[in-house]
Design a protein around this motif. Structure first.
Motif, PDB file in Angstrom:
ATOM      1  N   PHE A  91       0.829  -1.227  -0.087  1.00  0.00           N
ATOM      2  CA  PHE A  91       0.116   0.176  -0.224  1.00  0.00           C
ATOM      3  C   PHE A  91       1.030   1.305   0.285  1.00  0.00           C
ATOM      4  O   PHE A  91       0.391   2.209  -0.971  1.00  0.00           O
ATOM      5  N   CYS A  92       1.908   1.144   0.764  1.00  0.00           N
ATOM      6  CA  CYS A  92       2.690   2.609   0.894  1.00  0.00           C
ATOM      7  C   CYS A  92       3.671   2.829  -0.196  1.00  0.00           C
ATOM      8  O   CYS A  92       3.772   3.565  -0.765  1.00  0.00           O
ATOM      9  N   ALA A  93       4.383   1.595  -0.626  1.00  0.00           N
ATOM     10  CA  ALA A  93       5.050   1.622  -1.760  1.00  0.00           C
ATOM     11  C   ALA A  93       4.401   2.016  -3.120  1.00  0.00           C
ATOM     12  O   ALA A  93       4.997   2.863  -3.741  1.00  0.00           O
ATOM     13  N   GLY A  97       5.967   5.755  -2.963  1.00  0.00           N
ATOM     14  CA  GLY A  97       7.561   5.199  -3.346  1.00  0.00           C
ATOM     15  C   GLY A  97       7.913   5.144  -4.696  1.00  0.00           C
ATOM     16  O   GLY A  97       6.904   5.268  -5.556  1.00  0.00           O
ATOM     17  N   PHE A  98       8.977   4.561  -5.209  1.00  0.00           N
ATOM     18  CA  PHE A  98       9.231   4.435  -6.453  1.00  0.00           C
ATOM     19  C   PHE A  98       8.400   3.553  -7.392  1.00  0.00           C
ATOM     20  O   PHE A  98       8.046   4.036  -8.533  1.00  0.00           O
ATOM     21  N   PRO A  99       7.640   2.629  -6.607  1.00  0.00           N
ATOM     22  CA  PRO A  99       6.731   2.003  -7.428  1.00  0.00           C
ATOM     23  C   PRO A  99       5.427   2.690  -7.977  1.00  0.00           C
ATOM     24  O   PRO A  99       4.993   2.303  -9.215  1.00  0.00           O
ATOM     25  N   LEU A 320      -1.710   6.263   8.390  1.00  0.00           N
ATOM     26  CA  LEU A 320      -1.239   5.531   7.607  1.00  0.00           C
ATOM     27  C   LEU A 320       0.128   4.645   8.299  1.00  0.00           C
ATOM     28  O   LEU A 320       0.827   5.346   9.238  1.00  0.00           O
ATOM     29  N   PRO A 321       0.297   3.362   7.899  1.00  0.00           N
ATOM     30  CA  PRO A 321       1.521   2.740   8.525  1.00  0.00           C
ATOM     31  C   PRO A 321       2.915   3.203   7.839  1.00  0.00           C
ATOM     32  O   PRO A 321       3.810   2.372   7.985  1.00  0.00           O
ATOM     33  N   CYS A 322       2.784   3.929   6.874  1.00  0.00           N
ATOM     34  CA  CYS A 322       3.748   4.421   5.922  1.00  0.00           C
ATOM     35  C   CYS A 322       4.858   5.222   6.405  1.00  0.00           C
ATOM     36  O   CYS A 322       4.486   6.272   7.106  1.00  0.00           O
ATOM     37  N   GLU A 326      10.168   8.117  -0.728  1.00  0.00           N
ATOM     38  CA  GLU A 326      11.294   8.572  -1.698  1.00  0.00           C
ATOM     39  C   GLU A 326      10.658   9.739  -2.567  1.00  0.00           C
ATOM     40  O   GLU A 326      11.386  10.441  -2.646  1.00  0.00           O
ATOM     41  N   LEU A 327       9.384   9.516  -3.004  1.00  0.00           N
ATOM     42  CA  LEU A 327       8.781  10.577  -3.620  1.00  0.00           C
ATOM     43  C   LEU A 327       8.953  11.918  -2.917  1.00  0.00           C
ATOM     44  O   LEU A 327       9.123  13.194  -3.401  1.00  0.00           O
ATOM     45  N   LEU A 328       8.371  12.023  -1.512  1.00  0.00           N
ATOM     46  CA  LEU A 328       8.476  12.984  -0.829  1.00  0.00           C
ATOM     47  C   LEU A 328       9.815  13.761  -0.633  1.00  0.00           C
ATOM     48  O   LEU A 328      10.054  14.891  -0.754  1.00  0.00           O
TER      49      LEU A 328
END
Length: 502
Positions: A91-93, A97-99, A320-322, A326-328
């Protein structure tokens, strides 16, 4: 007698060996000379190629050359236990993230049939809790006339695509403040413009017009940065995705110089306007000021992801569990670099800096001044500053926040500045009574900041309207001090500080 026989045999064998060696040397002088020469060349080459660390004398307190182990330059990889990256929830990635970028890059779909002179490629993602499909597009060549951009694109038949959940143009969703691709295609882009778009080979260098319709909150730091952030990710995906027609990325670093933002709204620039030009180096133009196509950097048009589709709008009302993004981190670094904010935070033993956001229009903290004075008296070693971001330019805000250790404020867009704090800082939020917003909590967590919050008490004055967005905020003095006490003490390990908590 036995010993004499052994010695005689050994002596005879030795003598015969010497004689045979002499005969061999006489017969093979040329071969032997060549071998010696090869040996000398190889030895010199080995000495010249030896790393300096193995030939340079060491300091007295370092190991001598003789003590160095063999194969020093052939270090193997770390044991596998050291190479395990922390696991990240899917969910977080897929959102932070990059995904997120990779999934978008793999979703490219062509919307024009083979008889069209123009192309239109759109990308999509479905990460919203409501399963809304968010899209952005790139197309060209385009022409411009009568305040509209025209594409010679006949939309192709939709069959397999529909079964795969790929939306048609008319199925693109709407967003607040009349933004997003659907609004732009309906109001600023004309399809099937066959007579207006001549067939021609792509120009070199390529030109790009980036169509921007902003939200009405162009002075709100959160809304504005989410829109700009969405554009950056749009262009990142285009830089990652090869165009099948050209075998080169849809957009590249070389295209920055020939790209231009076209502002479709009539809003004022606002304090964050310069950030639109990070990837588009041509001066921005407003569509209302354009008289003909020569004023626009035409050829390709980009309809970016709208701010309302930015994944960082996810989970505003639930934790959220994140715990990383990397995006932020990349976005924050881009903004700081754009304004050339110095990354030097000063000596490690400098005083802690606590920045309190001074709200002067609405949601003001009642009795703020005496609270701050008591805080200064309790923590004389902490540099406590009260700042009104609305009275500062955005570069000034960034310089202030990037040298802050503890950011404190009543719930509001000013806490967006948490994304520009140094690593491992602390964010403190005072929420209106009953408000369950988790946006800034999640933002702080994704940047590895500590986060502490407290809800204000119910408090009514003659000016109260019963509206949490505008009413002033009251929190008891002791609760305020307890909240800030936790925040300050949580930073006692920052830098070279190592203070007792009591």
């Amino acid at each position: 007698m036995a010993f004499e026989l052994v010695d005689t045999y050994t002596s005879t064998t030795y003598t015969r060996s010497i004689m045979l060696l002499a005969v061999f040397l006489r017969r093979h002088r040329d071969l032997l000379a060549g071998g010696i020469l090869v040996f000398i060349v190889l030895t010199v080459f080995e000495l010249r190629s030896t790393p300096p660390s193995l030939t340079t004398p060491h300091h007295e307190d370092g190991p001598s050359q003789e003590s160095l182990p063999a194969h020093t330059n052939n270090v193997l990889s770390l044991p596998p236990e050291y190479q395990q990256l922390p696991k990240e929830q899917q969910f977080c990635a897929e959102r932070f993230g990059f995904p997120y970028l990779q999934n978008l890059a793999s979703s490219a779909v062509s919307y024009c049939d083979t008889n069209s002179a123009s192309s239109l490629t759109c990308f999509r993602t479905k990460i919203d809790a409501s399963q809304r499909i968010d899209s952005f597009c790139i197309g060209g060549p385009a022409t411009y006339d009568s305040k509209k951009f025209a594409l010679d694109c006949s939309l192709r038949q939709w069959s397999i695509e529909a079964s795969q959940g790929i939306p048609r143009l008319e199925q693109f969703p709407s967003y607040w403040y009349a933004t997003g691709p659907s609004f732009l295609f309906n109001n600023y882009i004309r399809m099937n413009a066959a007579k207006e778009t001549p067939r021609k080979a792509p120009a070199e260098p390529r030109n790009f017009s980036i169509l921007i319709k902003r939200e009405k909150s162009n002075y709100n730091v959160w809304h504005s940065l989410m829109e700009i952030f969405a554009l950056y990710m749009t262009l990142d995906v285009l830089r990652m995705t090869p165009n099948p027609a050209t075998n080169r990325p849809f957009f590249s670093t070389e295209d920055f110089a020939n790209s231009q933002v076209v502002i479709l709204d009539d809003l004022l620039d606002g304090p964050f306007f310069d950030l639109w030009t990070l990837f588009a180096k041509q001066p921005p133009v407003r569509l209302q000021d354009v008289s003909d196509a020569t004023s626009i950097n035409l050829e390709n048009i980009i309809v970016p992801l709208p701010g309302g589709a930015n994944p960082f709008w996810q989970g505003d009302w639930e934790p959220l569990p994140c715990d990383r993004s990397e995006l932020l981190q990349t976005f924050a670094r881009r903004v700081l670099n754009f304004y050339m904010v110095d990354d030097n935070l000063g000596p490690e033993d400098r005083p802690l800096v606590l920045t309190f956001i001074d709200r002067t229009a609405k949601r003001r903290l009642i009795d703020q001044d005496p609270y701050i004075e008591r805080l200064r008296a309790k923590f004389p070693a902490v540099d406590i500053q009260v700042v009104d971001f609305a009275a500062m330019t955005f570069p000034e805000q960034l310089k202030t926040i990037h040298h802050t250790d503890i950011l404190v404020g009543v719930h509001g867009a000013g806490l967006t500045h948490a994304m520009f704090l140094p690593p491992h800082s602390t964010v403190v939020e005072i929420l209106p009574p009953g408000l369950k917003h988790k946006g800034f909590r999640n933002l702080a967590k994704k940047l590895d900041h500590q986060y502490f919050s407290s809800h204000a008490a119910e408090h009514h004055t003659n000016d109260s309207k019963g509206d949490w967005q505008s009413d002033d905020i009251f929190i008891e003095e002791d609760r305020f001090m307890e909240l800030l006490d936790v925040a300050v003490k949580s930073m006692y390990h920052r830098g070279l500080r190592n203070e007792d908590v009591n």
